[in-house]
Design an enzyme around this catalytic site. Structure first.
Site, PDB file in Angstrom:
ATOM      1  CG  HIS A 223      -2.059   0.875   1.273  1.00  0.00           C
ATOM      2  ND1 HIS A 223      -2.391   1.729   0.252  1.00  0.00           N
ATOM      3  CD2 HIS A 223      -2.950   1.145   2.282  1.00  0.00           C
ATOM      4  CE1 HIS A 223      -3.441   2.466   0.608  1.00  0.00           C
ATOM      5  NE2 HIS A 223      -3.793   2.145   1.845  1.00  0.00           N
ATOM      6  CG  HIS A 262      -4.420   0.304  -8.471  1.00  0.00           C
ATOM      7  ND1 HIS A 262      -5.754   0.190  -8.181  1.00  0.00           N
ATOM      8  CD2 HIS A 262      -3.894   1.186  -7.589  1.00  0.00           C
ATOM      9  CE1 HIS A 262      -6.028   0.983  -7.168  1.00  0.00           C
ATOM     10  NE2 HIS A 262      -4.925   1.596  -6.779  1.00  0.00           N
ATOM     11  CG  ASP A 313       2.711   4.342  -3.974  1.00  0.00           C
ATOM     12  OD1 ASP A 313       2.638   5.438  -3.389  1.00  0.00           O
ATOM     13  OD2 ASP A 313       2.010   3.366  -3.684  1.00  0.00           O
TER      14      ASP A 313
HETATM   15  N1  CMC Z   1       5.173  -6.388 -10.269  1.00  0.00           N
HETATM   16  C1  CMC Z   1       5.174  -7.596 -10.878  1.00  0.00           C
HETATM   17  N2  CMC Z   1       4.061  -8.321 -11.071  1.00  0.00           N
HETATM   18  C2  CMC Z   1       2.907  -7.798 -10.639  1.00  0.00           C
HETATM   19  C3  CMC Z   1       2.843  -6.544 -10.000  1.00  0.00           C
HETATM   20  C4  CMC Z   1       4.035  -5.838  -9.827  1.00  0.00           C
HETATM   21  N3  CMC Z   1       4.040  -4.650  -9.218  1.00  0.00           N
HETATM   22  N4  CMC Z   1       1.559  -6.272  -9.679  1.00  0.00           N
HETATM   23  C5  CMC Z   1       0.839  -7.330 -10.105  1.00  0.00           C
HETATM   24  N5  CMC Z   1       1.647  -8.238 -10.676  1.00  0.00           N
HETATM   25  C6  CMC Z   1       1.241  -9.494 -11.278  1.00  0.00           C
HETATM   26  C7  CMC Z   1       1.216 -10.587 -10.225  1.00  0.00           C
HETATM   27  O1  CMC Z   1       2.434 -11.270 -10.129  1.00  0.00           O
HETATM   28  C8  CMC Z   1       0.098 -11.454 -10.719  1.00  0.00           C
HETATM   29  O2  CMC Z   1       0.571 -12.238 -11.779  1.00  0.00           O
HETATM   30  P1  CMC Z   1       0.127 -13.764 -11.934  1.00  0.00           P
HETATM   31  O3  CMC Z   1      -1.367 -13.694 -12.145  1.00  0.00           O
HETATM   32  O4  CMC Z   1       0.909 -14.231 -13.114  1.00  0.00           O
HETATM   33  O5  CMC Z   1       0.483 -14.431 -10.661  1.00  0.00           O
HETATM   34  C9  CMC Z   1      -0.893 -10.465 -11.311  1.00  0.00           C
HETATM   35  O6  CMC Z   1      -0.103  -9.355 -11.713  1.00  0.00           O
HETATM   36  C10 CMC Z   1      -1.975 -10.018 -10.353  1.00  0.00           C
HETATM   37  O7  CMC Z   1      -1.336  -9.555  -9.160  1.00  0.00           O
HETATM   38  P2  CMC Z   1      -1.979  -9.589  -7.720  1.00  0.00           P
HETATM   39  O8  CMC Z   1      -0.907  -9.424  -6.688  1.00  0.00           O
HETATM   40  O9  CMC Z   1      -2.905 -10.758  -7.568  1.00  0.00           O
HETATM   41  O10 CMC Z   1      -2.875  -8.277  -7.795  1.00  0.00           O
HETATM   42  P3  CMC Z   1      -3.546  -7.567  -6.571  1.00  0.00           P
HETATM   43  O11 CMC Z   1      -4.707  -6.843  -7.124  1.00  0.00           O
HETATM   44  O12 CMC Z   1      -3.750  -8.484  -5.431  1.00  0.00           O
HETATM   45  O13 CMC Z   1      -2.406  -6.531  -6.102  1.00  0.00           O
HETATM   46  C11 CMC Z   1      -1.075  -4.685  -5.854  1.00  0.00           C
HETATM   47  C12 CMC Z   1      -2.413  -5.187  -6.346  1.00  0.00           C
HETATM   48  C13 CMC Z   1      -1.078  -3.149  -5.920  1.00  0.00           C
HETATM   49  C14 CMC Z   1      -0.848  -5.106  -4.399  1.00  0.00           C
HETATM   50  C15 CMC Z   1       0.054  -5.240  -6.753  1.00  0.00           C
HETATM   51  O14 CMC Z   1      -0.113  -4.759  -8.065  1.00  0.00           O
HETATM   52  C16 CMC Z   1       1.436  -4.932  -6.221  1.00  0.00           C
HETATM   53  O15 CMC Z   1       1.945  -5.671  -5.374  1.00  0.00           O
HETATM   54  N6  CMC Z   1       2.073  -3.814  -6.687  1.00  0.00           N
HETATM   55  C17 CMC Z   1       3.352  -3.413  -6.152  1.00  0.00           C
HETATM   56  C18 CMC Z   1       3.131  -2.634  -4.857  1.00  0.00           C
HETATM   57  C19 CMC Z   1       2.603  -1.260  -5.123  1.00  0.00           C
HETATM   58  O16 CMC Z   1       3.078  -0.526  -5.991  1.00  0.00           O
HETATM   59  N7  CMC Z   1       1.610  -0.865  -4.303  1.00  0.00           N
HETATM   60  C20 CMC Z   1       0.964   0.450  -4.416  1.00  0.00           C
HETATM   61  C21 CMC Z   1      -0.431   0.350  -4.906  1.00  0.00           C
HETATM   62  S1  CMC Z   1      -1.169   1.878  -5.422  1.00  0.00           S
HETATM   63  C22 CMC Z   1      -1.158   2.929  -4.076  1.00  0.00           C
HETATM   64  C23 CMC Z   1      -1.526   2.358  -2.775  1.00  0.00           C
HETATM   65  O17 CMC Z   1      -2.485   1.620  -2.630  1.00  0.00           O
HETATM   66  O18 CMC Z   1      -0.844   2.682  -1.807  1.00  0.00           O
END
Ligand code: CMC
Length: 376
Positions: A223, A262, A313
């Site tokens: 987050h 996201h 971010d």
């Molecule tokens: N880098 C690499 N792969 C990613 C990323 C990333 N940043 N984000 C998603 N993926 C891939 C993930 O590996 C998965 O692939 P697969 O289906 O092949 O396993 C797929 O995309 C779906 O990912 P998920 O983790 O199930 O998606 P989610 O909706 O649960 O997570 C998230 C959303 C924001 C936690 C995630 O995109 C992430 O970890 N991003 C990096 C952390 C980040 O930048 N967070 C800030 C979010 S925006 C501002 C805030 O909320 O604070």
């Protein structure tokens, strides 16, 4: 009982809300009907906080009164005992730990602490929004062995924060960039920290408790903590010439790249373009374009390779770093803006409350026979 579960509550609608609308396919973010692009072009963080809390843009008179209330030294100043408490914390405490502790402590000094009426919660929202920047800046000074800088009531929230951090009046571009960053982070529907705030408020707990819960949720790297992790990545890459090889290796190693992806947006986060522009302008003015060059290369490769787009971010830290702000202060900065949204959600939750208490689909044993400890 239905046993349908959704990991991470993905796409589960848990409540109605009038505060914030996200169109994840079009990449639009709207506060109370107003597109965030318009608010960035015409508004200020103080006005956006008013909009979020009262549901409509203020008149000139209302805005002046609101800005005056948020800027008064008596509102911004921390109780001396809170400063004394900060002095007792180990200097290595992270700014997010200190903010969480400080906000919780401020509750003990707030004259409306136990009053959950709308009027009292609005008064507390003004105080917390005014005090949190002072708290963050005070810790920055104390951990460097310097005395905190007193707030300047003639400066708006953005300029005053930068002034209290450094002891110097910021440039117009730095103030404008920071104010824009505050507008962009002010609310984002039912994100993890806002949901944590609403769960706490829904027990009929108070604003300070809800914001303390929210700060705990914001701290994590999935987050608000992501902006700090992005900067650590930039520091590791160091040289724009190394960025492409570095990120290709990270993707090959299946690393999670911070600042991308996201839960709601399927296109680029609409906040990212503003922060990219501002980080670029600030970097050019300061003669430091390396951070943005590195991030642009990383963004190009991640987007092309994984079809995952920049989020809020990715570029914010590059702007803050050029202003001389330490990396571990990036997430507290997120919090000093998001408190406006948290307060709006607490007001909305209290205005039409029902306890938030979901169920778990139990997957453990149901008929285990107790064996006395001596026989195990
Ligand atoms: N880098 C690499 N792969 C990613 C990323 C990333 N940043 N984000 C998603 N993926 C891939 C993930 O590996 C998965 O692939 P697969 O289906 O092949 O396993 C797929 O995309 C779906 O990912 P998920 O983790 O199930 O998606 P989610 O909706 O649960 O997570 C998230 C959303 C924001 C936690 C995630 O995109 C992430 O970890 N991003 C990096 C952390 C980040 O930048 N967070 C800030 C979010 S925006 C501002 C805030 O909320 O604070």
């Amino acid at each position: 009982m239905s046993t349908v579960t959704k990991a991470g509550l993905e796409d589960v609608v848990v409540s109605t809300s009038d505060i914030c609308f996200i169109d994840g396919r079009e990449g639009r973010l709207v506060y109370r009907g107003y597109d965030v692009d318009d608010l960035v072009a015409h508004s200020s963080f103080e006005e956006v906080a008013y909009l979020l809390w009262y549901g409509a843009l203020p008149t000139r008179k209302e805005l002046d009164a609101h800005v005056k209330a948020l800027s008064a030294s008596a509102t911004r100043r921390l109780p001396p005992k809170v400063i004394a408490l900060l002095r007792t914390l180990p200097r290595r405490s992270t700014p997010m730990e200190v903010l969480r502790t400080g906000v919780s402590a401020l509750s003990a000094f707030d004259p409306d602490a136990a009053d959950n009426s709308r009027e009292a919660t609005l008064r507390k929202a003004v105080r917390l929004t005014a005090q949190m920047p002072t708290l963050v800046a005070a810790w920055e000074r104390l951990r460097r062995g310097k005395p905190p800088v007193a707030p300047n009531p003639r400066l708006g929230l953005a300029a005053n924060f930068l002034y209290m951090m450094t002891g110097k009046k910021p440039t117009d571009l730095a103030t404008q960039t920071f104010d824009t960053a505050l507008i962009l982070h002010a609310d984002h529907e039912f994100n993890a920290s806002t949901f944590a705030a609403r769960v706490t408020a829904a027990t009929l707990s108070d604003l300070h408790s809800a914001v303390t819960s929210a700060i705990g949720a914001l701290k994590g790297p999935l987050h608000g903590g992501a902006n700090e992790q992005v900067m650590l990545m930039v520091e590791q890459i160091k040289d724009p010439a190394r960025a492409e090889a570095w990120i290709r290796k990270a993707l090959a190693d299946k690393a999670r790249v911070m600042g991308f992806g996201h839960r709601v947006y399927r296109v680029e986060d609409p906040r990212a373009k503003h922060l990219r522009r501002l980080a670029t302008e600030l970097g050019e003015q300061a003669g430091n374009t390396a951070y943005v060059q590195i991030l642009n290369t990383v963004a190009k490769v991640v987007t092309e390779d994984k079809h995952i787009y920049p989020n809020v971010d990715l570029y914010s830290g590059a702007a803050y770093a050029v202003m001389g702000i330490s990396t571990d202060q990036f997430t507290p900065i997120f919090a000093i803006s998001r408190v406006a949204g948290w307060a709006a959600h607490v007001l909305e939750q209290h205005g039409n409350n029902r306890l938030i208490r979901p169920r778990a689909e139990y997957t453990g044993a149901t008929r285990a026979s107790y064996v006395p400890v001596a026989q195990r």
